[in-house]
Design an enzyme around this catalytic site. Structure first.
Site, PDB file in Angstrom:
ATOM      1  N   ARG A 106       0.870  -1.195   0.000  1.00 54.50           N
ATOM      2  CA  ARG A 106       0.000   0.000   0.000  1.00 54.50           C
ATOM      3  C   ARG A 106       0.893   1.226   0.000  1.00 54.50           C
ATOM      4  O   ARG A 106       1.677   1.423   0.924  1.00 54.50           O
ATOM      5  CB  ARG A 106      -0.928   0.016   1.215  1.00 54.50           C
ATOM      6  CG  ARG A 106      -1.669   1.340   1.379  1.00 54.50           C
ATOM      7  CD  ARG A 106      -2.768   1.309   2.410  1.00 54.50           C
ATOM      8  NE  ARG A 106      -3.896   0.524   1.954  1.00 54.50           N
ATOM      9  CZ  ARG A 106      -5.118   0.565   2.520  1.00 54.50           C
ATOM     10  NH1 ARG A 106      -5.345   1.371   3.551  1.00 54.50           N
ATOM     11  NH2 ARG A 106      -6.091  -0.173   2.056  1.00 54.50           N
ATOM     12  N   HIS A 134      -7.533   0.638  -6.271  1.00 56.78           N
ATOM     13  CA  HIS A 134      -7.719  -0.197  -5.059  1.00 56.78           C
ATOM     14  C   HIS A 134      -8.417  -1.491  -5.493  1.00 56.78           C
ATOM     15  O   HIS A 134      -9.569  -1.747  -5.170  1.00 56.78           O
ATOM     16  CB  HIS A 134      -8.568   0.573  -4.050  1.00 56.78           C
ATOM     17  CG  HIS A 134      -8.554  -0.017  -2.669  1.00 56.78           C
ATOM     18  ND1 HIS A 134      -7.752  -1.087  -2.299  1.00 56.78           N
ATOM     19  CD2 HIS A 134      -9.256   0.319  -1.553  1.00 56.78           C
ATOM     20  CE1 HIS A 134      -7.963  -1.373  -1.035  1.00 56.78           C
ATOM     21  NE2 HIS A 134      -8.871  -0.544  -0.552  1.00 56.78           N
ATOM     22  N   GLN A 137     -10.311  -3.976  -3.070  1.00 57.69           N
ATOM     23  CA  GLN A 137     -11.632  -3.513  -2.641  1.00 57.69           C
ATOM     24  C   GLN A 137     -12.701  -3.904  -3.660  1.00 57.69           C
ATOM     25  O   GLN A 137     -13.795  -4.352  -3.303  1.00 57.69           O
ATOM     26  CB  GLN A 137     -11.609  -1.983  -2.469  1.00 57.69           C
ATOM     27  CG  GLN A 137     -12.926  -1.399  -1.995  1.00 57.69           C
ATOM     28  CD  GLN A 137     -13.260  -1.806  -0.576  1.00 57.69           C
ATOM     29  OE1 GLN A 137     -12.424  -1.719   0.307  1.00 57.69           O
ATOM     30  NE2 GLN A 137     -14.482  -2.271  -0.349  1.00 57.69           N
ATOM     31  N   ASP A 228     -17.601   6.873  -1.049  1.00 60.77           N
ATOM     32  CA  ASP A 228     -16.267   6.804  -0.437  1.00 60.77           C
ATOM     33  C   ASP A 228     -15.948   8.198   0.100  1.00 60.77           C
ATOM     34  O   ASP A 228     -16.657   9.172  -0.207  1.00 60.77           O
ATOM     35  CB  ASP A 228     -15.223   6.349  -1.480  1.00 60.77           C
ATOM     36  CG  ASP A 228     -13.824   6.156  -0.880  1.00 60.77           C
ATOM     37  OD1 ASP A 228     -13.699   6.058   0.360  1.00 60.77           O
ATOM     38  OD2 ASP A 228     -12.836   6.114  -1.664  1.00 60.77           O
ATOM     39  N   CYS A 268     -16.641   1.565   1.189  1.00 55.15           N
ATOM     40  CA  CYS A 268     -15.458   0.720   1.411  1.00 55.15           C
ATOM     41  C   CYS A 268     -14.969   0.784   2.852  1.00 55.15           C
ATOM     42  O   CYS A 268     -14.265  -0.119   3.298  1.00 55.15           O
ATOM     43  CB  CYS A 268     -14.343   1.132   0.459  1.00 55.15           C
ATOM     44  SG  CYS A 268     -13.921   2.875   0.569  1.00 55.15           S
ATOM     45  N   ARG A 296     -13.782  -8.700   2.194  1.00 49.52           N
ATOM     46  CA  ARG A 296     -12.359  -8.428   1.927  1.00 49.52           C
ATOM     47  C   ARG A 296     -11.537  -9.676   2.241  1.00 49.52           C
ATOM     48  O   ARG A 296     -10.601 -10.021   1.527  1.00 49.52           O
ATOM     49  CB  ARG A 296     -11.868  -7.243   2.771  1.00 49.52           C
ATOM     50  CG  ARG A 296     -12.566  -5.902   2.520  1.00 49.52           C
ATOM     51  CD  ARG A 296     -12.345  -5.417   1.111  1.00 49.52           C
ATOM     52  NE  ARG A 296     -10.946  -5.387   0.792  1.00 49.52           N
ATOM     53  CZ  ARG A 296     -10.107  -4.385   1.106  1.00 49.52           C
ATOM     54  NH1 ARG A 296     -10.583  -3.313   1.686  1.00 49.52           N
ATOM     55  NH2 ARG A 296      -8.822  -4.444   0.783  1.00 49.52           N
TER      56      ARG A 296
HETATM   57  N1   CP Z   1     -11.425  -0.296   2.646  1.00 46.75           N
HETATM   58  C1   CP Z   1     -10.138  -0.392   3.031  1.00 46.75           C
HETATM   59  O1   CP Z   1      -9.224  -0.578   2.231  1.00 46.75           O
HETATM   60  O2   CP Z   1      -9.938  -0.305   4.358  1.00 46.75           O
HETATM   61  P1   CP Z   1      -8.526  -0.114   5.071  1.00 46.75           P
HETATM   62  O3   CP Z   1      -7.988   1.239   4.638  1.00 46.75           O
HETATM   63  O4   CP Z   1      -8.837  -0.173   6.529  1.00 46.75           O
HETATM   64  O5   CP Z   1      -7.603  -1.211   4.631  1.00 46.75           O
HETATM   65  N1  NVA Z   2     -10.229   6.490  -1.265  1.00 49.36           N
HETATM   66  C1  NVA Z   2      -9.811   6.103   0.068  1.00 49.36           C
HETATM   67  C2  NVA Z   2     -10.046   4.650   0.269  1.00 49.36           C
HETATM   68  C3  NVA Z   2      -9.671   4.133   1.635  1.00 49.36           C
HETATM   69  C4  NVA Z   2      -9.882   2.662   1.776  1.00 49.36           C
HETATM   70  C5  NVA Z   2      -8.345   6.463   0.282  1.00 49.36           C
HETATM   71  O1  NVA Z   2      -7.547   6.256  -0.619  1.00 49.36           O
HETATM   72  O2  NVA Z   2      -8.024   6.973   1.359  1.00 49.36           O
END
Ligand code: CP
Ligand code: NVA
Length: 313
Positions: A106, A134, A137, A228, A268, A296
């Site tokens: 990440r 992502h 997700q 989101d 999400c 997930r």
């Molecule tokens: N939705 C999601 O990716 O959650 P986290 O940021 O907690 O991993």
């Molecule tokens: N769009 C958000 C998703 C978090 C799971 C971010 O990137 O922070």
């Protein structure tokens, strides 16, 4: 090595995406078997390295539990050591490749994942969220729609908010599965033409993606409404401007009432109550956000199995 990366939903063929969702549904059914599940030792001898430059609950913990339930090991080197300035990413990648089968990363720019890919030949690499995409997700989201609707193909989902990483991966997966998408974003925050064009290239079963600036128009006829955050991780300094731009794009009970009668609400998580979604919608009977969160785990298990056992990805 084919199927070595999952940087994007577009790394999967439509058939592999369907296989992944079917496998995830099976793993979900078999989870109660615990150590007697047919896959309980499937990844014995494999290690997963989790490298996270941004906070995470669902993705990180989901991968940890997934790998353990498949009989594999997890290692979580501190992000300052693995993704910081201590050494080039290529050196981190080549070191991990000698020990681990797969890395879930990440980070900020998607290009950083390409550095991992270019430096290695065997290490499987999973996008655990970047600024651009992502994909993990999207797998859980599609499984959730399937569970709710009995099918994904031919259904319609409205996404209200930022044309961000979550929206991009959802659009890719939706087009591949024949799920129609209606995206409502304020001017300047819509998905790019290039992203839409790439998604339309993989569309099947007549799936369409249409952009709107009016959320009410977008949710009309929708089977699900998705939100989101307005400010994603890494965009915090832009939060004030975004909050102003997204007024009118909050998912409220009034907006949900414009969608189909039995439409459900998706997010999400984490959510900002009172910002992109009203508390009553998030906590209401039509909210499936914790089904998404649960899924997930099952979809990430399926993904790991496919990547490490080479099942058609
Ligand atoms: N939705 C999601 O990716 O959650 P986290 O940021 O907690 O991993
Ligand atoms: N769009 C958000 C998703 C978090 C799971 C971010 O990137 O922070």
């Amino acid at each position: 090595m084919p199927g070595r990366t999952f940087l994007s939903v577009l790394d999967l063929s439509p058939e592999a995406l369907e296989t992944c969702l079917g496998l995830a549904a099976r793993l979900k059914r078999e989870r109660h078997l615990g150590a007697d599940a047919p896959t309980a030792r499937a990844l014995a001898g494999h290690s997963l390295a989790l490298l996270f430059d941004k906070p995470s609950l669902r993705t990180r913990t989901g991968f940890e539990i997934a790998m353990r339930e498949l009989g594999g090991h997890v290692t979580c080197p501190p992000s300052a050591d693995a993704l910081g300035t201590r050494e080039p990413l290529a050196d981190v990648a080549r070191t991990l490749e000698r020990w681990a089968s797969v890395a879930a990363v990440r980070t900020f720019e998607q290009a950083r994942l390409h550095e991992f890919v270019e430096a290695t030949t065997r290490l499987r690499i999973v996008n655990a969220l970047t600024n651009e995409e992502h994909p993990c997700q999207a797998l859980a989201d599609c499984l959730t729609v399937h569970e709710r609707c009995g099918a994904v193909t031919g259904r319609t989902l409205a996404y209200v908010g930022d044309g961000n990483n979550v929206a991009t991966s959802l659009t890719h997966a939706a087009m591949m599965l024949g799920l129609n998408l209606r995206l409502a974003s304020p001017e300047g925050f819509a998905l790019s033409d290039a992203t839409l064009a790439a998604a339309r290239q993989v569309a099947r079963h007549g799936a369409e993606v249409v952009q709107y600036q009016d959320p009410v128009e977008a949710v009309r006829g929708a089977d699900a409404v998705y939100a989101d955050v307005w400010t994603s991780m890494g965009q915090e300094t832009d939060a004030t401007r975004r909050r102003a731009a997204f007024q009118g794009f909050r998912v409220t009970r009034a907006l949900m009432a414009k969608a189909n009668d039995d439409a459900f609400f998706m997010h999400c998580l984490p959510a900002h109550r009172g910002e992109e979604v009203e508390e009553e919608v998030l906590e209401g009977p039509r909210s499936v956000v914790f089904d998404q969160a649960e899924n997930r785990l099952h979809t990430q298990k399926a993904l790991l199995l496919m990547m490490l056992e080479g099942v058609g990805i």
